[in-house]
Design a protein around this motif. Structure first.
Motif, short mmCIF file in Angstrom:
data_model
loop_
_atom_site.label_atom_id
_atom_site.label_comp_id
_atom_site.label_asym_id
_atom_site.label_seq_id
_atom_site.Cartn_x
_atom_site.Cartn_y
_atom_site.Cartn_z
N ILE A 1 0.84 -1.21 0.00
CA ILE A 1 0.00 0.00 0.00
C ILE A 1 0.87 1.26 0.00
O ILE A 1 0.62 2.21 -0.72
N GLY A 2 1.92 1.22 0.82
CA GLY A 2 2.83 2.37 0.91
C GLY A 2 3.46 2.68 -0.43
O GLY A 2 3.56 3.84 -0.83
N MET A 3 3.85 1.62 -1.15
CA MET A 3 4.50 1.82 -2.44
C MET A 3 3.53 2.46 -3.44
O MET A 3 3.90 3.38 -4.16
N VAL A 4 2.29 1.97 -3.44
CA VAL A 4 1.28 2.51 -4.37
C VAL A 4 0.97 3.97 -4.02
O VAL A 4 0.98 4.85 -4.89
N PHE A 5 0.72 4.23 -2.74
CA PHE A 5 0.38 5.61 -2.32
C PHE A 5 1.55 6.56 -2.52
O PHE A 5 1.35 7.73 -2.83
N GLY A 6 2.75 6.06 -2.29
CA GLY A 6 3.93 6.92 -2.47
C GLY A 6 4.14 7.22 -3.94
O GLY A 6 4.59 8.31 -4.30
N MET A 7 3.79 6.27 -4.80
CA MET A 7 4.07 6.39 -6.23
C MET A 7 3.10 7.33 -6.94
O MET A 7 3.50 8.09 -7.81
N VAL A 8 1.81 7.24 -6.59
CA VAL A 8 0.81 8.02 -7.32
C VAL A 8 0.82 9.48 -6.88
O VAL A 8 0.58 9.77 -5.70
N PRO A 9 1.09 10.40 -7.81
CA PRO A 9 1.03 11.82 -7.42
C PRO A 9 -0.40 12.16 -6.98
O PRO A 9 -1.36 11.73 -7.62
N VAL B 1 -11.44 9.11 -11.39
CA VAL B 1 -11.93 7.80 -10.94
C VAL B 1 -11.26 7.43 -9.62
O VAL B 1 -11.91 7.02 -8.65
N LEU B 2 -9.94 7.63 -9.59
CA LEU B 2 -9.17 7.30 -8.38
C LEU B 2 -9.65 8.15 -7.19
O LEU B 2 -9.77 7.66 -6.06
N HIS C 1 2.07 10.14 -18.57
CA HIS C 1 2.97 8.98 -18.58
C HIS C 1 3.53 8.74 -19.97
O HIS C 1 2.79 8.67 -20.95
N ASP C 2 4.82 8.63 -20.00
CA ASP C 2 5.50 8.40 -21.26
C ASP C 2 5.51 6.88 -21.51
O ASP C 2 6.09 6.12 -20.72
N LEU D 1 2.91 -2.26 -10.87
CA LEU D 1 2.36 -1.14 -10.10
C LEU D 1 2.23 0.15 -10.94
O LEU D 1 1.30 0.91 -10.76
N VAL D 2 3.19 0.36 -11.84
CA VAL D 2 3.16 1.60 -12.62
C VAL D 2 1.90 1.71 -13.48
O VAL D 2 1.55 2.79 -13.94
N ARG D 3 1.20 0.60 -13.67
CA ARG D 3 -0.04 0.64 -14.48
C ARG D 3 -1.14 1.44 -13.78
O ARG D 3 -2.07 1.88 -14.43
N VAL D 4 -1.01 1.58 -12.45
CA VAL D 4 -2.00 2.39 -11.70
C VAL D 4 -2.01 3.81 -12.25
O VAL D 4 -3.04 4.49 -12.24
#
Lengths: 177, 504
Positions: free
Chosen positions: B26-34, B392-393, B229-230, B382-385
């Motif tokens: 969860i931390g990785m996903v939340f940290g990753m998504v601006p 939506v998010l 996203h590139d 994960l980057v697909r998020v």
């Protein structure tokens, strides 16, 4: 919309100053009326050193002092503030943000009346439609999935009593949780 | 040593290991998504810890905290958009590396440096904290007051932006903390006749509002709402791997130095991972043979901030565990989890529950290792998020914000507190005030007030007697220094500008 864009452009340079003035007035009003806002029943000389009003008054005086410095410094630098006017959000972004803000208030008002699950499901559909989501599977399916997820996690696993609403919604909620 | 072993045995229990793994994910996903952050993740997860044992709940939080600090670097490297402000320094060299076609190298270095920094910070925490407890036992009310003041001045002076606005934010947080019954006298303050407000403003709904709701509002007000996203960078991320031996050798001293910097900065109440990252980056650049290559894709520019900000996590746990004083918004939430489970961090926690405290140390160690393996295995998925529309998010985030705010005390007033703080946070971010300082003011307010009023009672109302206590005087001196030093630097800088203009 054009008018709103023009208005945004005009107001933006003064936003910083406006926020500082609002803060200044809030701190000043709270400081002036602190005696009546902190239980008026305190007797004089009741406290040996400092009464319950001492700490909030210290913070308010400190905040007031900082606000005054900020307002003065912002008034002395109008040129720096005007540079910001050309960039920033337009009426499109403002309306989008306002839609979210209105949704949040409506959602919070609806929860005690119609219950958590109907508010989330129906509110979610309206939220996504208002923000331009047109895929039926997403705007209808996602709020339902989120509601079920919340229902399972909070009422079954964590045993948190979610608001049930009133009247028919309350009766109906007993079928779910 | 037996406490370490007992802590290890606690951590390897299936429920606790699962909590760490889920927390890291969860931390990785939340940290990753601006638009999401570690603080958002920990505050939204607080209600979920109700059904868990105290140690499982804390380990979940620790997993999130460690991984979220790293997660921001993924988007910083791939798209030049830090998932969290802590990763802003990583973007300076990480993104140029991606532009050069070396995204895989930068990503693997980021996770390696994060893991090493995190492990170092945890080791220091496990070594320093028990020693520090001996000093902390001598702390009385005046010292706690002085520490709260230090925390607030450090966050104001080291914050990114105006010191004046950060101080004002802290004052606003302190004011919010006075709402409700006075902790000393029991008299109601600023409740406006509302019985529901007598319990005061709970800081979890406030944090949810200040960090999660305000972030959604800010993002909606942003012109670029979607993460650009590139596709090429996303393809690169699919071939995620471990760093090369030459890169490990090349960065070893930078990582060691940044880990030390990060741990020390993290220990300061009020400072945190962001400052640690920028300090680590700055010192790496200054001590480099080729400082001009920084900002153009130097691998040291990825290793330094990442090791520093993850080491700061271990450092930030020192004041929390030994004194019960949170140094950041995330540790403030972790403090709330302790309190929810009837525990109070501080010197007595080490004496009464040694296995519990050592299980936290071991848990942090394990969380960093889990983070390493999970990043290598899962970042490609994960980057697909990031391709999910933010609108939506945001619906999912807001629903969990509202239910999370409600579930803390089962009170609807907390939902309104979260919404109010969401609006406050939105304006704070927009006009350069510090939401972190508001949270610290809110959390440290009662500690400061208690310390001050009790201290005044001890000293017989003599304010100067505070300064006659060596520890209090030292801490208050440091607080003064933390405010005066940046002001002095700024004054010197301003003085130098006209001189340079005249000479030109």
């Amino acid at each position: 919309m054009k008018l709103l864009d023009e208005l945004l452009k005009k107001c933006r340079p003064h936003g910083d100053l406006l926020v500082a003035i609002v803060l200044l007035f809030s701190f000043a009003l709270l400081r002036i009326f602190s005696k009546s806002l902190i239980a008026a029943a305190i007797r004089k000389g009741q406290w040996i050193h400092h009464g319950p009003e001492f700490w909030p008054n210290t913070i308010l005086t400190f905040g007031l002092f900082l606000c005054a410095i900020l307002v003065i410094s912002l008034l002395r630098k109008p040129a720096e503030r005007s540079a910001e006017a050309e960039i920033g959000a337009t009426s499109v972004e403002l309306m989008r943000m306002l839609k979210v803000a209105i949704f949040l208030v409506a959602y919070a008002l609806a929860i005690p009346r119609i219950g958590f699950i109907p508010a989330t499901t129906v509110g979610g559909v309206f939220y996504l439609l208002a923000l331009g989501e047109r895929r039926p599977l997403v705007f209808a399916g996602l709020p339902l999935v989120v509601s079920v997820l919340i229902l399972v996690i909070f009422t079954r696993i964590l045993v948190v009593p979610l608001p049930r609403g009133t009247g028919i919604f309350r009766l109906w909620s007993f079928f779910l949780y | 040593m037996q406490h370490v072993l007992a802590g290890l045995l606690t951590v390897v229990q299936p429920a606790n290991m699962l909590a760490i793994i889920v927390g890291v994910f969860i931390g990785m996903v939340f940290g990753m998504v601006p638009g999401l952050s570690g603080v958002t993740a920990v505050s939204l997860l607080v209600p979920f810890t109700y059904g868990m044992s105290p140690i499982t709940g804390i380990l979940l939080m620790v997993g999130v905290y460690c991984a979220a600090t790293y997660g921001g670097s993924i988007t910083a490297i791939l798209f030049n958009i830090p998932g969290d402000v802590m990763a802003a320094a990583t973007a300076m060299d990480g993104y140029p590396l991606t532009r050069k076609g070396e995204a895989r190298r930068a990503l693997s270095m980021a996770i390696y440096a994060s893991c090493v920094g995190g492990l170092f910070g945890t080791l220091v925490l496990a070594t320093v904290a028990p020693q520090f407890v001996k000093v902390a036992l001598a702390f009385g009310s005046p010292e706690y007051f002085a520490l709260a003041v230090l925390g607030l001045t450090v966050v104001a002076s080291l914050g990114m932006g105006s010191t004046l606005k950060a101080l004002l934010s802290a004052a606003f947080g302190l004011l919010l903390a006075t709402v409700g019954l006075c902790p000393v006298s029991g008299v109601s303050r600023f409740t406006f006749g509302q019985v529901m407000l007598q319990a005061g403003i709970s800081f979890i709904p406030a944090i949810i509002g200040l960090f999660a709701i305000s972030e959604v509002l800010s993002r909606m007000y942003d012109r670029e709402i979607q993460t650009p996203h590139d596709p090429e960078a996303l393809r690169e991320a699919r071939r995620f791997s471990v760093p090369s031996i030459s890169d490990i050798r090349h960065t070893r001293w930078t990582i060691a130095r940044s880990s030390i910097i990060g741990t020390v900065v993290g220990m300061l109440p009020g400072a945190g991972a962001t400052i640690a990252a920028f300090l680590g980056y700055g010192i790496a650049q200054r001590s480099s043979d080729k400082p001009e290559t920084f900002g153009q894709g130097n691998i040291l520019g990825v290793a330094a901030p990442e090791s520093a900000n993850n080491a700061a996590v271990g450092g930030a746990m020192v004041p929390l565990l030994t004194l019960g004083i949170p140094g950041s918004a995330s540790t403030a939430v972790i403090l709330a989890v302790f309190i929810l489970h009837g525990l109070r961090p501080g010197p007595l926690l080490f004496i009464r529950f040694p296995v519990f405290t050592y299980a936290i140390f071991v848990g942090m160690f394990v969380a960093n290792l889990v983070m390493l393996f999970m990043a290598i295995a899962l970042v490609r998925y994960l980057v697909r998020v990031l391709v999910v529309r933010y609108e939506v998010l945001s619906m999912v985030i807001l629903a969990f914000c509202i239910v999370g705010a409600f579930a803390i005390n089962n009170r609807l007033v907390d939902v309104w507190v979260a919404l109010f703080c969401g609006a406050v946070g939105f304006f704070a971010k927009k006009y350069g005030y510090s939401p972190a300082a508001i949270v610290l003011g809110l959390v440290l307010g009662p500690i400061a007030e208690d310390g001050f009023i009790n201290g005044m009672t001890i000293t017989g109302g003599d304010l100067w007697a505070f300064l006659s206590r060596p520890l209090t005087a030292t801490i208050l001196g440091l607080a003064l220094l933390s405010l005066a030093f940046p002001a002095w630097v700024e004054w010197r800088r301003r003085k130098a500008i006209p001189r340079r203009t005249n000479s030109a």
